[in-house]
Design a protein around this motif. Structure first.
Motif, short mmCIF file in Angstrom:
data_model
loop_
_atom_site.label_atom_id
_atom_site.label_comp_id
_atom_site.label_asym_id
_atom_site.label_seq_id
_atom_site.Cartn_x
_atom_site.Cartn_y
_atom_site.Cartn_z
N PHE A 84 -61.30 10.31 31.52
CA PHE A 84 -61.45 9.15 32.40
C PHE A 84 -62.13 9.49 33.71
N GLN A 85 -62.93 8.54 34.18
CA GLN A 85 -63.51 8.69 35.51
C GLN A 85 -62.41 8.62 36.56
N TYR A 86 -61.48 7.70 36.36
CA TYR A 86 -60.34 7.57 37.27
C TYR A 86 -59.06 7.68 36.48
N PRO A 87 -58.57 8.90 36.26
CA PRO A 87 -57.33 9.05 35.48
C PRO A 87 -56.17 8.32 36.17
N VAL A 88 -55.34 7.69 35.37
CA VAL A 88 -54.26 6.85 35.89
C VAL A 88 -53.05 7.72 36.25
N GLU A 89 -52.39 7.36 37.32
CA GLU A 89 -51.12 8.02 37.67
C GLU A 89 -49.99 7.25 37.00
N ILE A 90 -49.15 7.94 36.25
CA ILE A 90 -48.00 7.26 35.66
C ILE A 90 -46.72 7.99 36.05
N PRO A 91 -46.12 7.58 37.15
CA PRO A 91 -44.89 8.22 37.60
C PRO A 91 -43.80 8.02 36.55
N GLY A 92 -43.00 9.04 36.32
CA GLY A 92 -41.88 8.90 35.39
C GLY A 92 -42.20 9.36 33.98
N VAL A 93 -43.50 9.54 33.67
CA VAL A 93 -43.87 10.10 32.37
C VAL A 93 -44.32 11.54 32.62
N SER A 94 -43.59 12.50 32.06
CA SER A 94 -43.96 13.88 32.34
C SER A 94 -45.24 14.23 31.59
N ASN A 95 -46.10 14.93 32.31
CA ASN A 95 -47.39 15.35 31.78
C ASN A 95 -47.26 16.00 30.41
N ILE A 96 -46.32 16.94 30.34
CA ILE A 96 -46.25 17.78 29.15
C ILE A 96 -45.62 17.00 27.98
N SER A 97 -44.62 16.16 28.28
CA SER A 97 -44.01 15.43 27.16
C SER A 97 -44.96 14.33 26.67
N PHE A 98 -45.76 13.81 27.58
CA PHE A 98 -46.80 12.85 27.20
C PHE A 98 -47.78 13.51 26.22
N LEU A 99 -48.19 14.73 26.54
CA LEU A 99 -49.14 15.44 25.67
C LEU A 99 -48.52 15.75 24.31
N LYS A 100 -47.24 16.11 24.36
CA LYS A 100 -46.55 16.43 23.13
C LYS A 100 -46.49 15.20 22.23
N THR A 101 -46.19 14.06 22.85
CA THR A 101 -46.16 12.79 22.10
C THR A 101 -47.53 12.48 21.52
N ALA A 102 -48.56 12.61 22.35
CA ALA A 102 -49.92 12.30 21.91
C ALA A 102 -50.31 13.20 20.73
N LEU A 103 -50.03 14.49 20.87
CA LEU A 103 -50.40 15.44 19.83
C LEU A 103 -49.65 15.14 18.53
N SER A 104 -48.36 14.79 18.67
CA SER A 104 -47.58 14.46 17.48
C SER A 104 -48.14 13.23 16.77
N GLU A 105 -48.53 12.23 17.57
CA GLU A 105 -49.08 11.01 16.99
C GLU A 105 -50.38 11.31 16.24
N ILE A 106 -51.21 12.14 16.84
CA ILE A 106 -52.50 12.47 16.22
C ILE A 106 -52.27 13.29 14.94
N ARG A 107 -51.33 14.23 15.03
CA ARG A 107 -51.04 15.06 13.85
C ARG A 107 -50.43 14.22 12.73
N ALA A 108 -49.54 13.30 13.10
CA ALA A 108 -48.91 12.44 12.08
C ALA A 108 -49.98 11.63 11.34
N TYR A 109 -50.98 11.16 12.08
CA TYR A 109 -52.07 10.38 11.50
C TYR A 109 -52.83 11.21 10.46
N ARG A 110 -52.87 12.50 10.75
CA ARG A 110 -53.58 13.40 9.82
C ARG A 110 -52.64 14.01 8.78
N GLY A 111 -51.41 13.49 8.72
CA GLY A 111 -50.45 13.97 7.73
C GLY A 111 -49.85 15.32 8.06
#
Lengths: 259, 450
Positions: A84-111
């Motif tokens: 993003f040109q202007y990455p959004v600040e999301i207080p209360g969502v931890s950076n690392i757990s957000f990434l873990k969630t994102a990675l899990s979602e992407i991996r699940a999509y790929r089985g």
């Protein structure tokens, strides 16, 4: 990998993209340059699936699949990444757990099953090092209170973690000092491979000294008006965008419209 | 008197007329207080939507059931234990006090030896002038008729006293379990006294088990903080359909004392009405009130708070946040008084709401009444939806829309759960937020972004 054909898009009935054509193959780096308001960031937004853009004509295929038909999260799972040109600040969502969630979602999509905590941590440490991203930042709330440079570095850290096929860097260089620019570019260069591709959107040639593109395209008034190699970027830097506007006027005045 | 809950009203009158016999061991002053409180209730009856403080919370539908006032607890011990397990806070080293329908159950509790932290049933100490003088001491019965009804009729509850200068060795987890096979009206009464410079942390968890019968809990808790005392109070309210809860919490603070409250109200209960009232009656005292309410369809959660600055140099902070799904309703009414003498007051109050359903409704009413002229005060209220940019950012990283919304709800709530100083309790509260079913997230017309 990516094939954009005659792409037209508008926001609130204002025409922004007016027929973009672009072919990106695996292993390539394409730079998209252009003056402010030419539609560079809009192109990035349309590719990532931002909702307020209406595609009125044309098609975008990713490995032959209709990208425009997919929800933003499906595009991400298919391997599209927008820094993003202007990455959004999301207080209360931890950076690392957000990434873990994102990675899990992407991996699940790929089985694939989610990474074990230990593997995830290992990967995360490794990729943090790649972009010299401070571990303390990784554990904080997503972008909250980050400096401009830290936010941009976080984008590249996420990119490194999610390993997309097609990365779109939307003015990642804006707001970066020379040191940060060097670090971010080095990170991107390490991530380049024959399997993935990058679209680098920038206003300045400076970034392209560090991330050397295979192709340079100039976007103006919603169309790609010039394409060439890295030398085109140098020429633009030297002569400025006004030169381009003038030369366009000379060659094809009919194409010029008053906005 | 009005015509709301007439049958129940008459039942109350009968009960009060007969209650004298079971209150014979109580002090004369308490007997007098009960009589006065009852007179108020008898005169005015149950609150109705014509009362300013009840405008948006209609009790009438919840007063129609044929409630019984003295219902013996009839539930399998195993069912109680299972329910109790669900309230357990992992890795939290705390004493445990279990009340079933407002009565202490010692067999389920785990309490310290009698000592500087005194815990007993309230009934046991009602004969003592020293203790009973605190009952109803700072309560305005006229304005709080349900609390007055509790004062008139309560039978038992819990009494805690922390001796002067003592810091309770461990926090206390108070678990209120409710169970009903027949419609039940329960009126627990609790009193907590903190001596000079003492310190105490407790958490109240509420859960309901057994039967589908309606339960109406009309509870009162009074906390008295002497000079320099420090009280931390967490509340987790969880229940089931058919449960209705009116909880009046009265806190009185002497100089240099501090009171911290974090209240989380989860979905399912039909009605939750919290009346948290804090009187800052000594200079240098402060209170910090945080609340998170998550009503679901057909549910109403109402938080009425009063912070009364009665002396100079006091501070109050208040942040209440709400997440409202589909047809949920919520009320936030926060009143701050700054009396004329209370110069140099710092008083802040904020209420933020996330409306996720197109039929969700919140009445937010922050109020400041300032009579002093050298104070710092602010209050505010917001109502909005998900920030579309945040949602897009999460989705652009591969996170599905429903999960992305869930993350944003948690992030919104983390502002409150992070105020809990105990890590174990904070984790526990977050876990409950995670388990909270976001059943029907809907897109609603854009109003304003938080």
């Amino acid at each position: 990998m990516l094939s954009i054909k005659n792409l037209h898009a508008e926001v609130e009935e204002k025409k922004i993209l007016k027929g973009i054509n672009l072919e990106v193959k695996a292993g390539e780096v394409h730079a998209i340059m252009g003056p402010n308001g030419s539609g560079k960031s809009s192109l990035a937004s349309v590719l990532a699936g931002r909702e307020n853009y209406q595609v009125t004509e044309g098609e975008v295929l990713l490995y032959g699949k209709d990208l425009l038909d997919m929800a933003p999260e499906v595009r991400a799972r298919e391997g599209v990444f927008l820094a993003f040109q202007y990455p959004v600040e999301i207080p209360g969502v931890s950076n690392i757990s957000f990434l873990k969630t994102a990675l899990s979602e992407i991996r699940a999509y790929r089985g694939l099953p989610p990474l074990e905590s230990r593997e995830f941590l290992k990967l995360s440490k490794e990729r943090q090092a790649l972009v010299e991203f401070d571990a303390s930042l990784a554990n904080r709330s997503l972008n909250e209170g980050f400096s401009g440079g830290e936010k941009k570095r976080n984008e590249i850290f996420q990119l490194a973690m999610l390993e997309p096929k097609l990365s779109i860097l939307d003015e990642t260089d804006s707001g970066l000092d020379i040191d940060a620019l060097r670090i971010v570019s080095a990170g991107v260069n390490k991530l380049r491979s024959s399997d993935n591709a990058f679209i680098i959107i920038t206003h300045y040639q400076r970034l392209l000294d560090y991330i050397v593109p295979d192709f340079v395209h100039v976007l103006y008034d919603g169309r790609i008006v010039r394409s060439g190699t890295k030398e085109l970027a140098l020429e633009l830097e030297e002569k400025g965008y006004d030169w381009l506007k003038e030369s366009l006027q000379e060659t094809s005045p009919a194409q010029q419209r008053v906005i | 008197m009005n015509n709301v809950g007439t049958a129940l009203y008459e039942e109350m009158i009968r009960t009060f007329d007969m209650s004298g016999a079971s209150h014979t061991k109580e002090t004369a002053s308490l007997a007098h207080l009960r009589k006065e409180a009852f007179r108020t209730f008898k005169e005015k009856g149950f609150p109705t939507i014509k009362d300013e403080d009840w405008r948006f919370t209609n009790m009438a539908p919840y007063l129609k059931d044929a409630y019984q006032l003295q219902v013996p607890v009839k539930v399998e011990a195993t069912a109680l234990e299972a329910l109790l397990d669900s309230t357990a806070v992992e890795e939290w080293d705390a004493w445990k006090l279990v009340l079933v329908n407002g009565q202490i159950d010692y067999s389920l509790s785990d309490l310290p030896e009698a000592g500087l932290l005194k815990i007993s049933s309230l009934k046991e100490v009602l004969g003592s002038e020293e203790v009973s003088k605190f009952i109803g001491l700072h309560q305005n019965t006229d304005a709080n008729r349900l609390a007055a009804l509790n004062t008139a009729l309560f039978e038992d509850g819990l009494f805690i006293e922390v001796a002067k200068g003592q810091k309770a060795e461990k926090p206390l987890h108070i678990v209120h379990l409710y169970t009903a096979d027949v419609p039940s009206f329960v009126q627990p009464r609790h009193l907590i006294l903190l001596g000079r410079l003492s310190e105490f942390t407790f958490m109240e968890s509420t859960a309901c088990v057994g039967g589908e019968a309606p339960v109406l809990v009309n509870g009162v808790l009074e906390c008295n903080l002497e000079e320099g005392a420090n009280l931390t109070h967490y509340v987790l309210q969880r229940g089931r359909r058919g449960e209705r809860m009116v909880q009046h919490t009265q806190v009185y603070q002497a100089r240099d004392s501090r009171y911290d409250n974090v209240t989380i109200s989860l979905p399912e209960t039909d009605l939750i009405r919290n009346q948290l009232q804090v009187a800052l009656d000594g200079s240098g005292s402060e209170c910090h009130l945080y609340g998170l309410y998550l009503p679901s369809a057909g549910q109403l959660i109402d938080n009425h708070t009063v912070v009364d600055h009665l002396q100079p140099h006091c501070e109050s902070n208040e942040l209440y946040k709400g997440v409202l799904q589909n047809s949920a309703k919520a009320v936030f009414n926060g009143k701050i008084f700054v009396r004329q003498i209370a110069q140099k007051t710092n008083a802040f109050q904020q209420n933020n709401n996330l409306l996720l359903g197109d039929k969700a409704l919140v009445h937010s009413k922050p109020q400041l009444e300032i009579f002093a002229d050298d104070v710092k005060c602010s209050h505010g209220s917001t109502i909005g939806q998900f920030n579309p940019e945040s949602l897009f950012y999460l989705r652009a990283r591969g996170i599905g829309e429903a999960l992305a919304k869930e993350l944003l709800v948690q992030a919104f709530g983390a502002d409150i759960t992070d105020r809990v100083s105990s890590d174990a309790v904070s984790r526990h509260l977050k876990k409950h937020l995670l388990e909270r079913p976001v059943t029907q997230l809907q897109d609603v017309p854009h109003i304003e972004h938080i």
